[in-house]
Write a protein that holds these residues in place. Structure first.
Motif, PDB file in Angstrom:
ATOM      1  N   ALA A   1       0.856  -1.189   0.000  1.00  0.00           N
ATOM      2  CA  ALA A   1       0.000   0.000   0.000  1.00  0.00           C
ATOM      3  C   ALA A   1       0.887   1.232   0.000  1.00  0.00           C
ATOM      4  O   ALA A   1       1.711   1.413   0.900  1.00  0.00           O
ATOM      5  CB  ALA A   1      -0.918   0.003   1.218  1.00  0.00           C
ATOM      6  N   LEU A   2       0.709   2.083  -1.018  1.00  0.00           N
ATOM      7  CA  LEU A   2       1.526   3.285  -1.176  1.00  0.00           C
ATOM      8  C   LEU A   2       0.604   4.488  -1.313  1.00  0.00           C
ATOM      9  O   LEU A   2      -0.094   4.637  -2.320  1.00  0.00           O
ATOM     10  CB  LEU A   2       2.426   3.185  -2.405  1.00  0.00           C
ATOM     11  CG  LEU A   2       3.525   2.117  -2.403  1.00  0.00           C
ATOM     12  CD1 LEU A   2       2.954   0.738  -2.768  1.00  0.00           C
ATOM     13  CD2 LEU A   2       4.612   2.464  -3.416  1.00  0.00           C
ATOM     14  N   ALA A   3       0.572   5.337  -0.291  1.00  0.00           N
ATOM     15  CA  ALA A   3      -0.255   6.538  -0.294  1.00  0.00           C
ATOM     16  C   ALA A   3       0.612   7.765  -0.539  1.00  0.00           C
ATOM     17  O   ALA A   3       1.815   7.756  -0.279  1.00  0.00           O
ATOM     18  CB  ALA A   3      -1.007   6.675   1.029  1.00  0.00           C
ATOM     19  N   GLY A   4      -0.010   8.827  -1.041  1.00  0.00           N
ATOM     20  CA  GLY A   4       0.724  10.065  -1.268  1.00  0.00           C
ATOM     21  C   GLY A   4       1.873   9.919  -2.241  1.00  0.00           C
ATOM     22  O   GLY A   4       2.921  10.540  -2.062  1.00  0.00           O
ATOM     23  N   VAL A   5       1.691   9.131  -3.301  1.00  0.00           N
ATOM     24  CA  VAL A   5       2.817   8.814  -4.182  1.00  0.00           C
ATOM     25  C   VAL A   5       3.278  10.018  -5.003  1.00  0.00           C
ATOM     26  O   VAL A   5       4.383  10.000  -5.546  1.00  0.00           O
ATOM     27  CB  VAL A   5       2.488   7.630  -5.126  1.00  0.00           C
ATOM     28  CG1 VAL A   5       2.304   6.357  -4.344  1.00  0.00           C
ATOM     29  CG2 VAL A   5       1.264   7.937  -5.977  1.00  0.00           C
ATOM     30  N   SER A   6       2.464  11.069  -5.088  1.00  0.00           N
ATOM     31  CA  SER A   6       2.894  12.277  -5.784  1.00  0.00           C
ATOM     32  C   SER A   6       3.525  13.291  -4.836  1.00  0.00           C
ATOM     33  O   SER A   6       3.768  14.426  -5.221  1.00  0.00           O
ATOM     34  CB  SER A   6       1.705  12.923  -6.518  1.00  0.00           C
ATOM     35  OG  SER A   6       1.285  12.103  -7.590  1.00  0.00           O
TER      36      SER A   6
ATOM     37  N   VAL B   1       4.517  -4.258   2.525  1.00  0.00           N
ATOM     38  CA  VAL B   1       5.161  -2.945   2.546  1.00  0.00           C
ATOM     39  C   VAL B   1       4.081  -1.882   2.615  1.00  0.00           C
ATOM     40  O   VAL B   1       3.044  -1.996   1.952  1.00  0.00           O
ATOM     41  CB  VAL B   1       6.017  -2.712   1.269  1.00  0.00           C
ATOM     42  CG1 VAL B   1       6.639  -1.315   1.283  1.00  0.00           C
ATOM     43  CG2 VAL B   1       7.102  -3.758   1.145  1.00  0.00           C
ATOM     44  N   VAL B   2       4.316  -0.845   3.416  1.00  0.00           N
ATOM     45  CA  VAL B   2       3.459   0.341   3.404  1.00  0.00           C
ATOM     46  C   VAL B   2       4.355   1.556   3.191  1.00  0.00           C
ATOM     47  O   VAL B   2       5.512   1.584   3.617  1.00  0.00           O
ATOM     48  CB  VAL B   2       2.642   0.490   4.699  1.00  0.00           C
ATOM     49  CG1 VAL B   2       1.626  -0.631   4.832  1.00  0.00           C
ATOM     50  CG2 VAL B   2       3.548   0.542   5.921  1.00  0.00           C
ATOM     51  N   SER B   3       3.811   2.575   2.522  1.00  0.00           N
ATOM     52  CA  SER B   3       4.598   3.759   2.215  1.00  0.00           C
ATOM     53  C   SER B   3       3.689   4.974   2.174  1.00  0.00           C
ATOM     54  O   SER B   3       2.558   4.899   1.683  1.00  0.00           O
ATOM     55  CB  SER B   3       5.308   3.596   0.865  1.00  0.00           C
ATOM     56  OG  SER B   3       5.881   4.809   0.442  1.00  0.00           O
ATOM     57  N   VAL B   4       4.196   6.101   2.695  1.00  0.00           N
ATOM     58  CA  VAL B   4       3.510   7.384   2.593  1.00  0.00           C
ATOM     59  C   VAL B   4       4.521   8.399   2.061  1.00  0.00           C
ATOM     60  O   VAL B   4       5.579   8.602   2.677  1.00  0.00           O
ATOM     61  CB  VAL B   4       2.942   7.847   3.946  1.00  0.00           C
ATOM     62  CG1 VAL B   4       2.348   9.249   3.813  1.00  0.00           C
ATOM     63  CG2 VAL B   4       1.892   6.878   4.464  1.00  0.00           C
ATOM     64  N   ALA B   5       4.216   8.998   0.916  1.00  0.00           N
ATOM     65  CA  ALA B   5       5.067  10.019   0.292  1.00  0.00           C
ATOM     66  C   ALA B   5       6.509   9.539   0.150  1.00  0.00           C
ATOM     67  O   ALA B   5       7.454  10.300   0.344  1.00  0.00           O
ATOM     68  CB  ALA B   5       5.005  11.320   1.081  1.00  0.00           C
ATOM     69  N   GLY B   6       6.676   8.256  -0.158  1.00  0.00           N
ATOM     70  CA  GLY B   6       8.000   7.716  -0.440  1.00  0.00           C
ATOM     71  C   GLY B   6       8.729   7.123   0.745  1.00  0.00           C
ATOM     72  O   GLY B   6       9.731   6.435   0.565  1.00  0.00           O
ATOM     73  N   LEU B   7       8.267   7.363   1.968  1.00  0.00           N
ATOM     74  CA  LEU B   7       8.874   6.738   3.140  1.00  0.00           C
ATOM     75  C   LEU B   7       8.135   5.436   3.424  1.00  0.00           C
ATOM     76  O   LEU B   7       6.902   5.424   3.534  1.00  0.00           O
ATOM     77  CB  LEU B   7       8.804   7.668   4.352  1.00  0.00           C
ATOM     78  CG  LEU B   7       9.638   8.945   4.258  1.00  0.00           C
ATOM     79  CD1 LEU B   7       9.461   9.778   5.520  1.00  0.00           C
ATOM     80  CD2 LEU B   7      11.101   8.629   4.033  1.00  0.00           C
ATOM     81  N   TYR B   8       8.872   4.349   3.540  1.00  0.00           N
ATOM     82  CA  TYR B   8       8.222   3.049   3.617  1.00  0.00           C
ATOM     83  C   TYR B   8       8.649   2.284   4.866  1.00  0.00           C
ATOM     84  O   TYR B   8       9.628   2.609   5.540  1.00  0.00           O
ATOM     85  CB  TYR B   8       8.548   2.220   2.365  1.00  0.00           C
ATOM     86  CG  TYR B   8       9.965   1.706   2.335  1.00  0.00           C
ATOM     87  CD1 TYR B   8      10.270   0.444   2.845  1.00  0.00           C
ATOM     88  CD2 TYR B   8      11.000   2.482   1.818  1.00  0.00           C
ATOM     89  CE1 TYR B   8      11.575  -0.023   2.833  1.00  0.00           C
ATOM     90  CE2 TYR B   8      12.302   2.020   1.801  1.00  0.00           C
ATOM     91  CZ  TYR B   8      12.580   0.761   2.318  1.00  0.00           C
ATOM     92  OH  TYR B   8      13.869   0.301   2.318  1.00  0.00           O
ATOM     93  N   ARG B   9       7.890   1.248   5.142  1.00  0.00           N
ATOM     94  CA  ARG B   9       8.247   0.309   6.199  1.00  0.00           C
ATOM     95  C   ARG B   9       7.815  -1.076   5.743  1.00  0.00           C
ATOM     96  O   ARG B   9       6.739  -1.233   5.161  1.00  0.00           O
ATOM     97  CB  ARG B   9       7.564   0.672   7.523  1.00  0.00           C
ATOM     98  CG  ARG B   9       8.069  -0.146   8.695  1.00  0.00           C
ATOM     99  CD  ARG B   9       7.441   0.273  10.007  1.00  0.00           C
ATOM    100  NE  ARG B   9       7.840   1.614  10.410  1.00  0.00           N
ATOM    101  CZ  ARG B   9       7.491   2.169  11.559  1.00  0.00           C
ATOM    102  NH1 ARG B   9       6.727   1.503  12.409  1.00  0.00           N
ATOM    103  NH2 ARG B   9       7.894   3.384  11.868  1.00  0.00           N
ATOM    104  N   VAL B  10       8.657  -2.072   6.008  1.00  0.00           N
ATOM    105  CA  VAL B  10       8.357  -3.442   5.585  1.00  0.00           C
ATOM    106  C   VAL B  10       7.786  -4.228   6.765  1.00  0.00           C
ATOM    107  O   VAL B  10       7.865  -3.801   7.921  1.00  0.00           O
ATOM    108  CB  VAL B  10       9.619  -4.125   5.036  1.00  0.00           C
ATOM    109  CG1 VAL B  10      10.106  -3.412   3.786  1.00  0.00           C
ATOM    110  CG2 VAL B  10      10.720  -4.177   6.079  1.00  0.00           C
TER     111      VAL B  10
ATOM    112  N   LEU C   1       7.804   7.756   9.496  1.00  0.00           N
ATOM    113  CA  LEU C   1       6.570   7.026   9.283  1.00  0.00           C
ATOM    114  C   LEU C   1       6.092   6.451  10.613  1.00  0.00           C
ATOM    115  O   LEU C   1       6.826   5.724  11.274  1.00  0.00           O
ATOM    116  CB  LEU C   1       6.776   5.908   8.258  1.00  0.00           C
ATOM    117  CG  LEU C   1       5.536   5.286   7.643  1.00  0.00           C
ATOM    118  CD1 LEU C   1       4.767   6.301   6.819  1.00  0.00           C
ATOM    119  CD2 LEU C   1       5.911   4.091   6.766  1.00  0.00           C
ATOM    120  N   HIS C   2       4.871   6.794  11.000  1.00  0.00           N
ATOM    121  CA  HIS C   2       4.317   6.337  12.272  1.00  0.00           C
ATOM    122  C   HIS C   2       3.130   5.420  12.021  1.00  0.00           C
ATOM    123  O   HIS C   2       2.405   5.564  11.032  1.00  0.00           O
ATOM    124  CB  HIS C   2       3.845   7.540  13.110  1.00  0.00           C
ATOM    125  CG  HIS C   2       4.964   8.392  13.616  1.00  0.00           C
ATOM    126  ND1 HIS C   2       5.495   8.260  14.880  1.00  0.00           N
ATOM    127  CD2 HIS C   2       5.676   9.377  13.020  1.00  0.00           C
ATOM    128  CE1 HIS C   2       6.472   9.136  15.050  1.00  0.00           C
ATOM    129  NE2 HIS C   2       6.605   9.826  13.928  1.00  0.00           N
TER     130      HIS C   2
END
Length: 257
Positions: A200-205, A221-230, A252-253
């Motif tokens: 799931a990748l949010a805020g990809v722009s 994997v999750v990501s917000v605005a390019g910062l991710y966590r596995v 990322l919290h």
């Protein structure tokens, strides 16, 4: 006439089209560090399916003319050995850019924020009067373009393995489970009213205010605005629980809902 035109179009051996893709950005801070590739290798091993053959843009913005010289071609080769595929680069001093071009990398445009800053600088009045030699005329402020909003993309069917769903310039709402191996992507928020597996990748722009909400966090994997966590970094307090994921102070919290 139309049928003849359609027949001619079918005979054309190719088409050129514009498209948009989600790509990972690797910010290169200290390429000469002996820990660069060992630490990167650890990250890749945490989510091998996510990183395997992933296109990567190398961000050299942190490097300066004083940065010790390094072999860009060797950097690219070592990244490919980790099954990462460098395809482009951003910024960097001239020698680094020349090395990147010689390695077959494409110069990529700056991010959205940098473009807006450049436009603001271009709108500043120039010292010494106008170009026509008259008295100085204050430059009129240029209003930022109105954001383009689209209706929320709502998906009611389960998202199967291998599927990718992209909510461009809007939020994504999924009322069914997301399977392992699936990918859900949005420029805005992502809401999953079921188990969130896959990626799931949010805020990809670049929207740092974007969030991910789910009823059960089981993602790879999750990501917000390019910062991710596995998945290996998820704590027991959020794993398989209702969670919201967001950025705060550049990190990322994850918080239980």
């Amino acid at each position: 006439m139309n049928s003849a035109r359609q027949g001619a179009e079918r005979d054309v051996p190719f088409q050129l089209r514009g498209n948009s893709f989600t790509m990972m950005v690797l910010k290169v801070i200290d390429p000469a560090s002996p820990e660069f590739f060992p630490q990167l290798s650890v990250k890749v091993r945490q989510a091998p399916n996510f990183f395997r053959n992933a296109p990567v843009v190398l961000d050299f913005e942190e490097l300066t003319e004083e940065t010790p010289r390094f072999d860009v071609a060797a950097l690219v080769t070592n990244l490919r050995a980790l099954y990462l595929l460098p395809v482009g680069f951003q910024g960097g001093p001239r020698p680094v850019q020349e090395g990147a071009l010689a390695s077959g990398l494409t110069p990529m445009p700056a991010g959205r924020a940098a473009k807006m800053e450049a436009a603001a600088r271009g709108a500043e009045p120039q010292a010494g009067g106008s170009a026509t030699g008259g008295s100085s005329v204050p430059a009129q402020p240029i209003a930022p373009p109105e954001p383009i909003y689209r209706p929320t993309l709502v998906v009611t069917e389960p998202v199967r393995s291998g599927q990718q769903i992209y909510a461009e310039k809007t939020d994504l709402v999924i009322t069914s489970p997301v399977s392992p191996g699936a990918e859900v992507v949005a420029d805005g928020h992502i809401h999953v009213y079921g188990a969130l597996r896959g990626r799931a990748l949010a805020g990809v722009s670049g929207d740092t205010n974007a969030r991910i909400f789910c009823h059960s966090l089981e993602a790879e994997v999750v990501s917000v605005a390019g910062l991710y966590r596995v998945a290996e970094d998820f704590g027991d307090d959020v794993l398989k629980k209702p969670v919201q994921i967001f950025l705060r102070d550049g990190y990322l919290h994850m918080e239980p809902l």
